[in-house]
Design a protein around this motif. Structure first.
Motif, PDB file in Angstrom:
ATOM      1  N   ALA A 117       0.875  -1.165   0.000  1.00 31.59           N
ATOM      2  CA  ALA A 117       0.000   0.000   0.000  1.00 31.59           C
ATOM      3  C   ALA A 117       0.912   1.215   0.000  1.00 31.59           C
ATOM      4  CB  ALA A 117      -0.915   0.010   1.215  1.00 31.59           C
ATOM      5  N   TYR A 118       0.412   2.325  -0.498  1.00 33.40           N
ATOM      6  CA  TYR A 118       1.262   3.502  -0.669  1.00 33.40           C
ATOM      7  C   TYR A 118       0.671   4.715   0.040  1.00 33.40           C
ATOM      8  CZ  TYR A 118       3.147   0.401  -4.142  1.00 33.40           C
ATOM      9  OH  TYR A 118       3.694  -0.706  -4.750  1.00 33.40           O
ATOM     10  N   GLY A 119       1.552   5.561   0.531  1.00 35.57           N
ATOM     11  CA  GLY A 119       1.182   6.808   1.179  1.00 35.57           C
ATOM     12  C   GLY A 119       2.265   7.824   0.904  1.00 35.57           C
ATOM     13  N   SER A 120       2.238   8.931   1.617  1.00 37.27           N
ATOM     14  CA  SER A 120       3.258   9.950   1.406  1.00 37.27           C
ATOM     15  C   SER A 120       3.453  10.788   2.653  1.00 37.27           C
ATOM     16  CB  SER A 120       2.888  10.855   0.226  1.00 37.27           C
ATOM     17  OG  SER A 120       1.695  11.551   0.503  1.00 37.27           O
ATOM     18  N   VAL A 121       4.620  11.438   2.703  1.00 37.44           N
ATOM     19  CA  VAL A 121       4.944  12.430   3.727  1.00 37.44           C
ATOM     20  C   VAL A 121       5.063  13.754   3.006  1.00 37.44           C
ATOM     21  CG1 VAL A 121       6.738  13.265   5.297  1.00 37.44           C
ATOM     22  CG2 VAL A 121       6.184  10.833   5.235  1.00 37.44           C
ATOM     23  N   THR A 122       4.406  14.774   3.542  1.00 39.21           N
ATOM     24  CA  THR A 122       4.548  16.121   3.012  1.00 39.21           C
ATOM     25  C   THR A 122       5.227  16.954   4.097  1.00 39.21           C
ATOM     26  OG1 THR A 122       2.520  15.865   1.728  1.00 39.21           O
ATOM     27  CG2 THR A 122       3.324  18.110   2.056  1.00 39.21           C
ATOM     28  N   ALA A 123       6.447  17.399   3.815  1.00 37.53           N
ATOM     29  CA  ALA A 123       7.220  18.154   4.798  1.00 37.53           C
ATOM     30  C   ALA A 123       7.821  19.379   4.119  1.00 37.53           C
ATOM     31  CB  ALA A 123       8.333  17.295   5.394  1.00 37.53           C
ATOM     32  N   THR A 124       8.001  20.440   4.872  1.00 38.68           N
ATOM     33  CA  THR A 124       8.629  21.645   4.347  1.00 38.68           C
ATOM     34  C   THR A 124       9.976  21.297   3.740  1.00 38.68           C
ATOM     35  OG1 THR A 124       7.508  22.967   6.021  1.00 38.68           O
ATOM     36  CG2 THR A 124       9.429  23.959   4.954  1.00 38.68           C
ATOM     37  N   ASN A 125      10.240  21.827   2.558  1.00 39.70           N
ATOM     38  CA  ASN A 125      11.499  21.559   1.869  1.00 39.70           C
ATOM     39  C   ASN A 125      12.677  21.828   2.800  1.00 39.70           C
ATOM     40  OD1 ASN A 125      13.147  20.840  -0.274  1.00 39.70           O
ATOM     41  ND2 ASN A 125      13.266  22.917  -1.054  1.00 39.70           N
ATOM     42  N   GLY A 126      13.574  20.862   2.910  1.00 44.11           N
ATOM     43  CA  GLY A 126      14.755  21.008   3.745  1.00 44.11           C
ATOM     44  C   GLY A 126      14.613  20.465   5.152  1.00 44.11           C
ATOM     45  N   LEU A 127      13.370  20.159   5.582  1.00 45.68           N
ATOM     46  CA  LEU A 127      13.200  19.603   6.923  1.00 45.68           C
ATOM     47  C   LEU A 127      13.248  18.078   6.868  1.00 45.68           C
ATOM     48  CD1 LEU A 127      10.421  21.745   8.637  1.00 45.68           C
ATOM     49  CD2 LEU A 127      12.896  21.861   8.933  1.00 45.68           C
ATOM     50  N   ALA A 128      14.020  17.512   7.768  1.00 43.32           N
ATOM     51  CA  ALA A 128      14.138  16.056   7.852  1.00 43.32           C
ATOM     52  C   ALA A 128      12.941  15.483   8.604  1.00 43.32           C
ATOM     53  CB  ALA A 128      15.430  15.682   8.553  1.00 43.32           C
ATOM     54  N   TRP A 129      12.585  14.261   8.291  1.00 41.79           N
ATOM     55  CA  TRP A 129      11.522  13.551   8.990  1.00 41.79           C
ATOM     56  C   TRP A 129      11.960  12.105   9.212  1.00 41.79           C
ATOM     57  CZ3 TRP A 129      10.073   9.382   6.181  1.00 41.79           C
ATOM     58  CH2 TRP A 129      10.273   9.441   4.806  1.00 41.79           C
ATOM     59  N   SER A 130      11.301  11.455  10.151  1.00 40.89           N
ATOM     60  CA  SER A 130      11.578  10.045  10.410  1.00 40.89           C
ATOM     61  C   SER A 130      10.279   9.341  10.778  1.00 40.89           C
ATOM     62  CB  SER A 130      12.601   9.883  11.530  1.00 40.89           C
ATOM     63  OG  SER A 130      12.112  10.464  12.718  1.00 40.89           O
ATOM     64  N   ILE A 131      10.253   8.027  10.549  1.00 43.55           N
ATOM     65  CA  ILE A 131       9.101   7.195  10.902  1.00 43.55           C
ATOM     66  C   ILE A 131       9.589   6.084  11.813  1.00 43.55           C
ATOM     67  CG2 ILE A 131       7.291   5.657  10.067  1.00 43.55           C
ATOM     68  CD1 ILE A 131       7.308   7.149   7.444  1.00 43.55           C
TER      69      ILE A 131
END
Length: 99
Positions: free
Chosen positions: A13-27
């Motif tokens: 299944a597919y999803g997405s992360v939308t984050a401000t350009n340049g900000l790192a994220w983790s799951i």
């Protein structure tokens, strides 16, 4: 959004992360998740990204649920979201929902 896929091992299944350009994220896997037969990749990135949730085994038993916590690093205030992926029993779909 909700997406359903077949529950056979390796189905996705597919999803997405939308984050401000340049900000790192983790799951990370939510510590309340008891069953890790659904995995997500990638588990970190910078900016927007597509996510893939994979059922790593067939499900012959009860419904499986895995929760994942998305954290955007460096955002003020800190931003987190929980994503739940549900695998129905055999011959049922995997459902991914954002809360």
């Amino acid at each position: 959004p909700t997406e359903k896929i077949d529950t056979i091992a390796g189905s996705k299944a597919y999803g997405s992360v939308t984050a401000t350009n340049g900000l790192a994220w983790s799951i990370t896997t939510d510590p309340t998740t008891k069953d890790n037969d659904i995995i997500v990749s990638p588990t970190e990135g910078i900016g927007d990204a597509d996510l893939t949730f994979t059922a790593i085994s067939d499900n012959d038993g009860a419904e499986r649920t895995s929760k994942f916590i998305v954290t955007v690093d460096g955002a003020k205030p800190e931003r987190t979201d929980t994503i739940t992926a549900t695998q129905e029993p055999k011959n049922r779909p995997v459902i991914v929902e954002n809360f």
